[in-house]
Motif scaffolding. Sequence first.
Motif: not given
Length: 378
Positions: A235-257, A277-281
């Motif tokens: 949320h801090k980075i999205a607010a500071r950098f105009d939502n310059n956030i990406g989601f990597l949609k690729h099978h090789d990028a998946v982490v398993y747990t 959620s108590t700190r959402y701005k």
Amino acid sequence: MEIFSVASYITSFLTILYVVVVLAFIRGWHKLTYYQPKQPAFKTKVSILVAARNEAVNISKTLDDLCAQSYDPQLTEIIFIDDHSTDDTARIIESYAPKGVRLIRLNEDRALNSYKKKAIQTAIGQSTGALIITTDADCRMGKDWLKTIVGFYEEKQYKMISSPVAYFEEKSFFERAQALEFLYLIGLGASTIGNKKPSTCNGANLAYEKQAFYEVGGFKGIDDLASGDDELLLHKIAARFDNNIGFLKHHDAVVYTHAKPTLGEFIQQRKRWASKSTRYKNKSIIVLGVGIWLFNVSILLNIGIGLFIGFYLKLALWQLLVKIIVELLFLYDVTGFAKRRKLLVLLPVLNLMHILYIVYIGIAGNSGKYNWKDRMVK
């Protein structure tokens, strides 16, 4: 009759609201195109950070996976931070020193509420990479995991990249149900990024520029909360950098747990996640969460009253049917990406469990303490 009309109006409003929200998720998911690597330069120095506490049982597999990455070792720094482990975690990490793994021991004497943020911030201060990547000490990843993330970063230049996390090796119905519910959460986070309104991510597979971390003040302002090293930083980075956030949609990028084996552990984990959620701005994220919670509350109320007045039971059944249909449309795509469509047979049963869990966690996660890594925190 007037009471029935009011109940119908409220129920219809909340149900339509939920449908609109999930349709927005579907829209956001489809906005994310499957990443097709071009010809990245692969010149970015990367620091992989892993905070670990009492992970001796699982940590060797994670270490092996990280050391086996196909990305240039000269551009890769692997740092594990031992958070006051009382088992063999630190010793196991030290045994990987010949493979280039660094160990930092967290030596805070004073009590903290957020040891994980302290661990990550300490490691970032000692890191040499321009791109920080965090994962957990019980996660597994393929050999091209790091190369895929770096290629995506060099091509898109996002300030932060959220990548998929999935459960695997489930051993029970309860764990398989968690796997489906978790894919819903991952899909939700991805779709909001696709809609340029980032809401959530998972620190088990998260990358961000070190410079961006410092520009937003790191964890300052959220460092007194045990959780939130991922979502609140997003949320801090999205607010500071105009939502310059990406989601990597690729099978090789998946982490398993792994899913939580017991109900108690599951509840503690979800309370931890909800506590952020108590700190959402961002008011739109708050409205989204409250709206979904109220929709689930209305179903429970209609079921409860419906035990005595049949009209309300019909309202609840209508809500459940709509909920299942619209979530099926969303999860059909998300489970398809994860290659787990067989989990969809659990959706009707999961819906009933999910309503109870959402209502309970919405209250419990925002009131009181929870257990995390054998510590009571808030």
